[in-house]
Write an enzyme that holds these catalytic residues in place. Structure first.
Site, PDB file in Angstrom:
ATOM      1  N   HIS A   1      -0.631   7.244  -9.809  1.00 15.46           N
ATOM      2  CA  HIS A   1      -0.409   7.069  -8.359  1.00 15.46           C
ATOM      3  C   HIS A   1      -0.026   5.653  -7.978  1.00 15.46           C
ATOM      4  O   HIS A   1       0.298   5.393  -6.821  1.00 15.46           O
ATOM      5  CB  HIS A   1      -1.634   7.507  -7.566  1.00 15.46           C
ATOM      6  CG  HIS A   1      -2.658   6.436  -7.320  1.00 15.46           C
ATOM      7  ND1 HIS A   1      -3.247   5.705  -8.315  1.00 15.46           N
ATOM      8  CD2 HIS A   1      -3.198   5.973  -6.154  1.00 15.46           C
ATOM      9  CE1 HIS A   1      -4.112   4.853  -7.790  1.00 15.46           C
ATOM     10  NE2 HIS A   1      -4.102   4.990  -6.489  1.00 15.46           N
ATOM     11  N   GLY A   2      -0.072   4.720  -8.918  1.00 16.35           N
ATOM     12  CA  GLY A   2       0.265   3.351  -8.544  1.00 16.35           C
ATOM     13  C   GLY A   2       0.105   2.439  -9.739  1.00 16.35           C
ATOM     14  O   GLY A   2       0.049   2.893 -10.888  1.00 16.35           O
TER      15      GLY A   2
ATOM     16  N   CYS B   1      -5.132  10.015   1.363  1.00 22.95           N
ATOM     17  CA  CYS B   1      -4.342   8.788   1.268  1.00 22.95           C
ATOM     18  C   CYS B   1      -3.096   9.191   0.475  1.00 22.95           C
ATOM     19  O   CYS B   1      -3.181   9.982  -0.463  1.00 22.95           O
ATOM     20  CB  CYS B   1      -5.134   7.730   0.519  1.00 22.95           C
ATOM     21  SG  CYS B   1      -4.275   6.155   0.460  1.00 22.95           S
TER      22      CYS B   1
ATOM     23  N   HIS C   1       2.433   3.686   2.957  1.00 23.67           N
ATOM     24  CA  HIS C   1       1.216   4.030   2.216  1.00 23.67           C
ATOM     25  C   HIS C   1       0.037   3.959   3.186  1.00 23.67           C
ATOM     26  O   HIS C   1      -0.308   2.875   3.669  1.00 23.67           O
ATOM     27  CB  HIS C   1       1.010   3.035   1.062  1.00 23.67           C
ATOM     28  CG  HIS C   1      -0.257   3.265   0.274  1.00 23.67           C
ATOM     29  ND1 HIS C   1      -0.908   2.269  -0.402  1.00 23.67           N
ATOM     30  CD2 HIS C   1      -0.977   4.382   0.051  1.00 23.67           C
ATOM     31  CE1 HIS C   1      -1.971   2.755  -1.004  1.00 23.67           C
ATOM     32  NE2 HIS C   1      -2.046   4.038  -0.741  1.00 23.67           N
TER      33      HIS C   1
ATOM     34  N   ASN D   1      -4.915  -2.055   0.718  1.00 31.89           N
ATOM     35  CA  ASN D   1      -3.672  -1.866  -0.053  1.00 31.89           C
ATOM     36  C   ASN D   1      -2.646  -1.011   0.691  1.00 31.89           C
ATOM     37  O   ASN D   1      -1.642  -0.626   0.114  1.00 31.89           O
ATOM     38  CB  ASN D   1      -3.979  -1.283  -1.443  1.00 31.89           C
ATOM     39  CG  ASN D   1      -4.632   0.079  -1.371  1.00 31.89           C
ATOM     40  OD1 ASN D   1      -4.882   0.596  -0.290  1.00 31.89           O
ATOM     41  ND2 ASN D   1      -4.906   0.654  -2.523  1.00 31.89           N
ATOM     42  N   HIS D   2      -2.896  -0.707   1.955  1.00 28.67           N
ATOM     43  CA  HIS D   2      -1.931   0.082   2.718  1.00 28.67           C
ATOM     44  C   HIS D   2      -0.785  -0.812   3.201  1.00 28.67           C
ATOM     45  O   HIS D   2      -0.989  -1.985   3.494  1.00 28.67           O
ATOM     46  CB  HIS D   2      -2.624   0.768   3.899  1.00 28.67           C
ATOM     47  CG  HIS D   2      -3.599   1.808   3.441  1.00 28.67           C
ATOM     48  ND1 HIS D   2      -4.615   2.279   4.227  1.00 28.67           N
ATOM     49  CD2 HIS D   2      -3.707   2.451   2.263  1.00 28.67           C
ATOM     50  CE1 HIS D   2      -5.305   3.182   3.554  1.00 28.67           C
ATOM     51  NE2 HIS D   2      -4.771   3.291   2.348  1.00 28.67           N
TER      52      HIS D   2
END
Lengths: 478, 140
Positions: free
Chosen positions: A401-402, A95, A232, A200-201
């Protein structure tokens, strides 16, 4: 879980019980308060039990409760004596995120924003069962995807050779073996190449709204007011099934090799064992599927812009800034106690953040460091950072990463009840199109930590530095 | 409702309670359907049969859920209920399941979320006070 504060940016979980190393969590006082009763700290300690772990079990400030590894976890294993754990990579192998810059300004986009988001929503398949009829893969094609990654798509006319220079590992992880990918994984994932997925993509149209480091931003081709696109997504059902298949293999292997597991999801095998070798070959193949997936969607993003602006994509300047993995295990070299060692670095919700001068940083960025792309939530902002020497020395070249979730999906839905989130975001100038409103509710901005707080910690700790902030204008979701 | 959802920050999970293992597995089918969709909006006109084996009850629960996920991803089949037969007093447990459901129709039933995998994190089937209690966390 007992923690000690090391400095304003880091907590230590002292080694105890079966832990082989300490846990180190990057969190300031504010973020640490959120973690106090969260099982994720126990997960940091659990990872420290794994054989061959080097340095510390590390967690980034966007840490939250995962399964096995915490989300935001980094663990480096000695390549000769350590283990590899599919749970340390996760179901969504590779991912990751890909940032595109454009030659357009937000002012030029303005009147066409809604058309563009609608065109993206038509062109980039989202949600369940989605796929384009003009991309159907036979088994041989799929094998080539698994072997070649993003280069497969470029060879099929879906991208430029230059794109490959701006992808981690050049868009192809070495050592992939399609023979280790089960028929079931191919069946699940084959039809999903070039699809965004759900949860969450996302695919987000953004504007650069602040530049913090002019030299690095210039190197990355970013300037204030410029339109960017952030994708994403990961390896879809193919990667999910590879993980499921090898968890079973690793449960047996853990018993056979006498690996004590505080959580079965951490099941592992020695890197040098047959089981370890097979998993790494299958994981690399799934990672290549993910690189190809983001490459195919990049092509469709370019086609969407071209259709809306009635100009060839090349004239719209849609170029890849960078594409990075945030669920992966990779062999990398680091100096540990004065000696260079080859390590298998597991990043589960963490991003590689290599410093200026590193040979694996694309040449165009070598003076400023590798781009580190940190998506936030769909209502606030995302960040572009650059890797640092300190990350290389302290975190095996890793950063966050986020934003990290703050509310469970259940609590997010409860908070969203009675609200029209799409209208609320529209009032803030953000156009949202999604397959289902449930996803929008679960992914509402309040469900996430403020990514600026997370980024503040990695910058304060010196493991990345801020380059630019990106504000969302339009979002498509599954 | 004999199952309830867990409040997991990143993912979803559910806890089950039943008087027997076949009953618990039946509950798991309903809980899985409830995770993905509104079960009352699902029809039961189509049937699928499957067989799985595992060395322990928790792993049998895991194996069943993986098959449900595969059926959904492969052909969009979403089971809302099932009849379960478990054998294996000695040796591995063997489950034969007859599942009732339908192919997911986006026009009729909104999907709540997509599941990536069935994890082993906190996976359990335990006997307490004469009842079986199960727990599963799904990656989404």
């Amino acid at each position: 879980m007992r923690t000690e504060r090391i400095d304003p940016w880091r907590l230590r979980i002292p080694r105890h019980g079966g832990m082989r190393v300490d846990g180190i969590v990057y969190a300031d006082a504010g973020l640490a308060e959120d973690l106090r009763d969260d099982p994720c700290l126990e997960q940091v300690a659990n990872v420290a039990h794994l054989p061959g772990i080097v340095g510390a079990s590390i967690a980034m400030p966007d840490i939250h409760w995962g399964y096995g590894f915490p989300i935001g976890g980094v663990a480096a294993m000695d390549a000769d004596e350590g283990v590899v754990s599919p749970g340390g990579v996760g179901y969504d192998i590779n991912c990751g995120v890909r940032l595109l810059r454009s030659a357009l300004t937000a002012d030029e986009l303005g009147p066409r924003l809604r058309d563009l988001v609608a065109q993206l929503f038509r062109n980039v398949p989202t949600g369940v069962g989605a796929g384009r009829r003009d991309l159907r893969l036979g088994r041989r094609d799929l094998e080539r995807v698994l072997a070649r990654g993003a280069a497969w798509a470029v060879a099929r006319g879906m991208g430029e050779a230059d794109d490959l220079l701006h992808i981690e590992e050049g868009g192809c992880l070495a050592g992939a073996d399609a023979a280790e990918v089960s028929a079931r994984a191919c069946e699940r994932g084959g039809p999903q190449l070039g699809t965004l997925g759900s949860g969450n993509h996302f695919c987000e149209v953004q504007v650069v709204d602040e530049v913090f480091d002019a030299a690095a931003a210039a190197a990355f081709g970013l300037r204030e007011g410029q339109v960017t696109v952030l994708l994403h997504s990961g390896s879809r059902g193919l990667g999910h099934q590879v993980c499921s298949d090898f968890l079973k293999v690793m449960l047996d292997a853990s018993r056979r090799y006498g690996i004590a597991l505080p959580d079965r999801q951490l099941c592992s095998a020695p890197i040098r064992s047959e089981e370890g070798r097979r998993y790494l070959a299958a994981m690399a193949a799934a990672a290549n599927f993910a690189f190809a997936n983001r490459q195919v969607m990049t092509h469709w993003v370019r086609e969407s812009f071209a259709a809306v602006f009635r100009r060839p994509a090349a004239r719209l300047g849609l170029e890849v800034v960078y594409d990075i993995c945030h669920n992966i295990a990779k062999f990398e070299r680091f100096e540990v106690n004065g000696r260079e060692r080859r390590l298998c670095v597991h990043r589960k919700g963490a991003t590689r953040a290599y410093p200026p001068g590193h040979r694996e940083t694309p040449e165009a960025y070598r003076e400023v460091g590798q781009p580190v792309i940190i998506p936030g939530d769909m209502g606030r902002y995302s960040f572009v950072l650059a890797g640092t020497e300190r990350a290389f020395a302290e975190t095996f070249g890793s950063s966050c990463h986020g934003a990290g979730r703050r509310l469970s999906r259940h609590r997010a839905k409860a908070a969203a009840r009675g609200r029209d989130l799409v209208a609320e975001l529209a009032e803030r100038g953000i156009v949202v199109m999604a397959d289902g409103m449930a996803t929008v509710a679960e992914e509402m901005p309040e469900a996430y930590k403020d990514v600026a707080d997370v980024v503040g910690v990695v910058e304060g700790a010196g493991i990345s530095r801020r380059v630019a902030r990106l504000r969302p204008l339009g979002v498509i979701k599954g | 409702m004999p199952y309830h959802f867990l409040d997991h920050t990143g993912d979803v999970g559910f806890e089950l309670e039943a008087g027997s293992l076949p009953e618990l597995l039946r509950e798991a089918v309903a809980a899985f359907a409830g995770t993905l969709a509104e079960p009352e909006r699902l029809g039961g006109g189509e049937v699928r049969e499957l067989e799985v084996a595992a060395p322990a009850p928790d792993l049998l629960l895991h194996a069943l859920l993986e098959e449900l996920l595969y059926l959904f991803e492969r052909e969009g089949f979403l089971a809302r209920e099932g009849e379960m037969e478990v054998r294996g007093e000695e040796g591995p447990l063997r489950l034969r399941a007859r599942l009732h459901g339908e192919r997911w129709d986006p026009e009729r039933t909104a999907l709540k979320l997509l599941v990536k995998g069935v994890t082993y994190h906190r996976l359990a089937v335990e006997s307490r006070a004469g009842r079986l209690h199960g727990r599963v966390v799904l990656d989404i």
